[in-house]
Scaffold this active site. Structure first.
Site, PDB file in Angstrom:
ATOM      1  N   CYS A 115       0.822  -1.193  -0.067  1.00  0.00           N
ATOM      2  CA  CYS A 115      -0.160  -0.097  -0.127  1.00  0.00           C
ATOM      3  C   CYS A 115       0.793   1.270  -0.036  1.00  0.00           C
ATOM      4  O   CYS A 115       1.370   1.508  -1.050  1.00  0.00           O
ATOM      5  CB  CYS A 115      -0.861  -0.001   1.171  1.00  0.00           C
ATOM      6  SG  CYS A 115      -2.202   1.110   0.998  1.00  0.00           S
ATOM      7  N   ARG A 134     -12.926   6.208  -2.205  1.00  0.00           N
ATOM      8  CA  ARG A 134     -11.918   5.636  -1.231  1.00  0.00           C
ATOM      9  C   ARG A 134     -12.356   4.113  -1.436  1.00  0.00           C
ATOM     10  O   ARG A 134     -13.361   3.573  -1.549  1.00  0.00           O
ATOM     11  CB  ARG A 134     -11.889   6.112   0.154  1.00  0.00           C
ATOM     12  CG  ARG A 134     -10.925   5.708   1.050  1.00  0.00           C
ATOM     13  CD  ARG A 134     -11.043   6.227   2.142  1.00  0.00           C
ATOM     14  NE  ARG A 134      -9.721   5.689   2.905  1.00  0.00           N
ATOM     15  CZ  ARG A 134      -8.539   6.283   2.683  1.00  0.00           C
ATOM     16  NH1 ARG A 134      -8.388   7.343   2.065  1.00  0.00           N
ATOM     17  NH2 ARG A 134      -7.545   5.643   3.139  1.00  0.00           N
ATOM     18  N   HIS A 173      -3.592  -5.386   2.755  1.00  0.00           N
ATOM     19  CA  HIS A 173      -3.278  -5.559   3.625  1.00  0.00           C
ATOM     20  C   HIS A 173      -4.011  -6.929   4.465  1.00  0.00           C
ATOM     21  O   HIS A 173      -4.492  -7.653   3.550  1.00  0.00           O
ATOM     22  CB  HIS A 173      -3.785  -4.488   4.809  1.00  0.00           C
ATOM     23  CG  HIS A 173      -3.302  -3.170   4.318  1.00  0.00           C
ATOM     24  ND1 HIS A 173      -2.005  -2.698   4.834  1.00  0.00           N
ATOM     25  CD2 HIS A 173      -3.688  -2.239   3.759  1.00  0.00           C
ATOM     26  CE1 HIS A 173      -1.870  -1.414   4.550  1.00  0.00           C
ATOM     27  NE2 HIS A 173      -2.917  -1.127   3.660  1.00  0.00           N
TER      28      HIS A 173
HETATM   29  N1  GLN Z   1      -2.108   7.125   2.227  1.00  0.00           N
HETATM   30  C1  GLN Z   1      -2.444   5.843   1.192  1.00  0.00           C
HETATM   31  C2  GLN Z   1      -3.701   6.138   0.745  1.00  0.00           C
HETATM   32  O1  GLN Z   1      -4.913   6.153   1.441  1.00  0.00           O
HETATM   33  C3  GLN Z   1      -1.813   4.799   1.833  1.00  0.00           C
HETATM   34  C4  GLN Z   1      -2.782   4.141   2.685  1.00  0.00           C
HETATM   35  C5  GLN Z   1      -2.585   2.809   3.286  1.00  0.00           C
HETATM   36  O2  GLN Z   1      -1.090   2.339   3.252  1.00  0.00           O
HETATM   37  N2  GLN Z   1      -3.361   1.811   3.552  1.00  0.00           N
HETATM   38  O3  GLN Z   1      -3.806   5.743  -0.551  1.00  0.00           O
END
Ligand code: GLN
Length: 244
Positions: free
Chosen positions: A93, A129, A193
């Site tokens: 990520c 999102r 994740h």
């Molecule tokens: N900050 C990044 C986003 O929201 C990565 C988030 C994450 O590692 N889960 O895209």
């Protein structure tokens, strides 16, 4: 035989149990009588990145990415050299994003990435999102299998020429891209994740094989009993309607 793992920014880049990936790699080595060394490395710490077989960088929210990116950029030459010397990379990520051209957050603030690959990431509006459980199909060489994870990112990663997987349920690189992550011969980078490896032992072994083959002539790893891991993965595949 021994494996040397470098766990970057263990104290800052560790979302949704990413540290579990290290635990799985260690356990799968120990079961095979392969010695493992795990060294951590955080901001301003001196480490010779080129001396490791596997470079692991987990995910982090915008705040953590902001804290680490300058330190990461300072290490660019060493990371490049490690790539040239066949180190394997597992990036999750926020870590995945920082290996591309840049990450632009919701306020338009742009963090330069390491620029090793052509992809770039820009935050979506709130409605886009990407959050939730995700199921993907991975094809590596002659192997094809389903994998599961959990994603939560505003960042939409575009211009990915070699995705890691095809999305079966969930989002992946962007809200409706249909593809997940990035991959080449040495790097696996993903939004998954969960953590990624406990329920996806095949991915764990692909990472291990890549890392071990930096210094050893490794064709196959000995088989482990993954009944429980596979059952756990199938629970999620069933919940997502991928299998019945
Ligand atoms: N900050 C990044 C986003 O929201 C990565 C988030 C994450 O590692 N889960 O895209």
């Amino acid at each position: 035989m021994n494996l040397r793992i470098l766990w970057m920014y263990h104290d800052l880049m560790d979302l949704y149990g990413d540290k579990g990936n290290i635990q799985v790699l260690k356990t799968r080595c120990e079961k095979r009588n392969i010695e493992v060394t795990v060294d951590t490395c955080t901001i301003n710490e001196v480490r010779d990145i080129t001396s490791y077989d596997l470079f692991f960088l987990g995910g982090g929210a915008d705040r953590e990415q902001n804290l680490i990116y300058q330190d990461l950029l300072k290490r660019r030459d060493q990371i490049r050299e490690a790539m040239d010397q066949k180190t394997a990379f597992l990036l999750i990520c926020g870590g995945y994003q920082l290996f591309g051209r840049y990450y632009k957050d919701q306020d338009g603030v742009e963090l330069p990435g390491l620029n090793f690959f052509d992809y770039y990431t820009e935050a979506a509006d709130r409605d886009h999102r990407c959050i939730g459980n995700i199921a993907v199909n991975v094809t590596i060489g002659t192997e094809s299998f389903d994998a599961v994870g959990f994603e939560n990112h505003g960042g939409q990663t575009k211009n990915v020429f070699n995705p890691f997987a095809r999305v079966l349920k969930g989002h992946g690189n962007s809200y409706d891209s249909g593809f997940e992550g990035f991959m080449n011969d040495q790097v696996i980078a993903t939004y998954m994740h969960g953590p990624l490896l406990p329920k996806n032992p095949k991915i764990a072994d692909i990472v291990l094989k890549r890392a071990l083959s930096r210094r050893y002539d490794i064709r196959e790893l000995s088989e482990l009993d993954d009944t429980i891991e596979n059952k756990a993965r199938d629970v999620m595949l069933r919940r997502l309607g991928v299998i019945s």
